[in-house]
Design a protein around this motif. Structure first.
Motif, short mmCIF file in Angstrom:
data_model
loop_
_atom_site.label_atom_id
_atom_site.label_comp_id
_atom_site.label_asym_id
_atom_site.label_seq_id
_atom_site.Cartn_x
_atom_site.Cartn_y
_atom_site.Cartn_z
N ALA A 120 -0.75 11.05 -9.41
CA ALA A 120 -0.45 10.35 -8.17
C ALA A 120 -1.32 9.10 -8.05
CB ALA A 120 -0.68 11.27 -6.97
N ARG A 121 -2.59 9.19 -8.40
CA ARG A 121 -3.49 8.05 -8.33
C ARG A 121 -3.00 6.94 -9.27
NH1 ARG A 121 -8.49 10.15 -9.43
NH2 ARG A 121 -8.65 10.77 -7.28
N ARG A 122 -2.55 7.33 -10.46
CA ARG A 122 -2.07 6.35 -11.44
C ARG A 122 -0.83 5.63 -10.91
NH1 ARG A 122 -2.00 3.35 -15.67
NH2 ARG A 122 -0.51 3.58 -17.37
N LEU A 123 0.12 6.38 -10.36
CA LEU A 123 1.31 5.76 -9.79
C LEU A 123 0.94 4.81 -8.65
CD1 LEU A 123 3.79 8.79 -9.68
CD2 LEU A 123 3.86 6.84 -11.24
N PHE A 124 0.03 5.26 -7.80
CA PHE A 124 -0.41 4.43 -6.68
C PHE A 124 -1.06 3.14 -7.17
CE2 PHE A 124 -3.20 3.00 -3.34
CZ PHE A 124 -2.45 3.17 -2.21
N GLU A 125 -1.93 3.25 -8.16
CA GLU A 125 -2.61 2.07 -8.69
C GLU A 125 -1.63 1.09 -9.32
OE1 GLU A 125 -5.50 3.72 -11.37
OE2 GLU A 125 -6.87 4.25 -9.75
N LEU A 126 -0.67 1.63 -10.08
CA LEU A 126 0.31 0.75 -10.71
C LEU A 126 1.14 0.01 -9.65
CD1 LEU A 126 1.50 2.99 -13.68
CD2 LEU A 126 0.11 0.91 -13.82
N ARG A 127 1.49 0.70 -8.59
CA ARG A 127 2.34 0.09 -7.56
C ARG A 127 1.55 -0.87 -6.67
NH1 ARG A 127 5.10 -2.89 -5.55
NH2 ARG A 127 6.51 -2.54 -3.82
N TYR A 128 0.40 -0.44 -6.19
CA TYR A 128 -0.28 -1.22 -5.14
C TYR A 128 -1.47 -2.04 -5.62
CZ TYR A 128 2.83 1.39 -2.22
OH TYR A 128 3.96 1.91 -1.67
N GLN A 129 -2.02 -1.72 -6.76
CA GLN A 129 -3.10 -2.56 -7.28
C GLN A 129 -2.59 -3.53 -8.34
OE1 GLN A 129 -6.18 0.19 -8.48
NE2 GLN A 129 -6.92 0.40 -6.38
N LYS A 130 -1.64 -3.07 -9.15
CA LYS A 130 -1.08 -3.94 -10.18
C LYS A 130 0.23 -4.59 -9.72
CE LYS A 130 -3.51 -2.05 -13.93
NZ LYS A 130 -4.74 -2.75 -13.97
N ASN A 131 0.70 -4.19 -8.51
CA ASN A 131 1.88 -4.78 -7.88
C ASN A 131 3.14 -4.63 -8.74
OD1 ASN A 131 3.02 -5.95 -5.63
ND2 ASN A 131 2.79 -8.04 -6.41
N MET A 132 3.25 -3.52 -9.43
CA MET A 132 4.43 -3.27 -10.27
C MET A 132 5.54 -2.63 -9.45
SD MET A 132 2.53 -1.87 -13.72
CE MET A 132 4.06 -1.65 -14.63
N LYS A 133 6.76 -2.94 -9.77
CA LYS A 133 7.93 -2.34 -9.12
C LYS A 133 8.19 -0.97 -9.75
CE LYS A 133 8.76 -6.04 -6.73
NZ LYS A 133 8.26 -6.08 -5.40
N PRO A 134 8.89 -0.08 -9.03
CA PRO A 134 9.16 1.26 -9.56
C PRO A 134 9.82 1.27 -10.95
CG PRO A 134 9.63 1.23 -7.23
CD PRO A 134 9.31 -0.19 -7.62
N ALA A 135 10.72 0.33 -11.21
CA ALA A 135 11.38 0.29 -12.52
C ALA A 135 10.37 0.02 -13.63
CB ALA A 135 12.48 -0.76 -12.54
N ALA A 136 9.43 -0.90 -13.40
CA ALA A 136 8.41 -1.21 -14.41
C ALA A 136 7.44 -0.04 -14.57
CB ALA A 136 7.65 -2.48 -14.02
#
Length: 172
Positions: A120-136
């Motif tokens: 969950a932390r990894r998904l959160f970081e990818l989305r909100y810290q790295k600003n990646m979209k769900p598809a990426a």
């Protein structure tokens, strides 16, 4: 820059969001709002020597802002939608309280994020810290974009519920 100016600048930087919220609640016009806020910043720095460091800075800065807003209002009496002195006084008292509550909630967010498990932390970081979209994100973690979006929704719900729970506990 001398130490007093440095300290005044530090204090202003921390207080500015709450003061800005106060000014925004009083001054409708964007341009005027920016002008008033700039005048408040100048007044805070210029009158910093009169600040008592034994007292909280934000309410003092809002007091300075209140004076600047009153000056602005006196110059704008022709406007029909102007707050009276009682409304300004109420907001001057309420804004620091709200700012303090928001600050506590930010602390709770940090605590709640720390409680997330690794995935969950990894998904959160990818989305909100790295600003990646769900598809990426989906490509990177070998999940479908739909699964990532649903997982992120569950994570947001968990963090929100955790923050709300901690906020209620803090008030008790």
């Amino acid at each position: 820059m001398d130490e007093t100016a440095r300290q005044a600048t530090r204090q202003w930087t921390l207080a500015q969001p709450a003061v800005s919220a106060f000014v925004t609640s009083m001054v409708r016009d964007f341009g005027d709002r920016d002008d008033v806020l700039q005048e408040v910043a100048v007044a805070v720095i210029e009158s910093y020597d009169s600040y008592d460091p034994e007292l909280p800075f934000v309410p003092w800065a809002i007091g300075v802002a209140r004076n600047q807003v009153n000056l602005y209002m006196r110059n704008r009496r022709k406007d029909l939608l102007v707050f009276d002195d009682d409304a300004i006084a109420c907001l001057a008292v309420a804004i620091p309280t709200v700012a303090q509550q928001d600050s506590a909630k930010l602390d709770f967010v940090t605590e709640c994020l720390g409680g997330l498990e690794n995935r969950a932390r990894r998904l959160f970081e990818l989305r909100y810290q790295k600003n990646m979209k769900p598809a990426a994100i989906a490509e990177r973690v070998d999940m479908s974009a739909n699964s990532v979006a649903k997982a992120l929704q569950r994570i947001r719900d968990r963090v929100r519920n955790c923050v709300e729970r901690k906020s209620v506990e803090a008030m008790s």
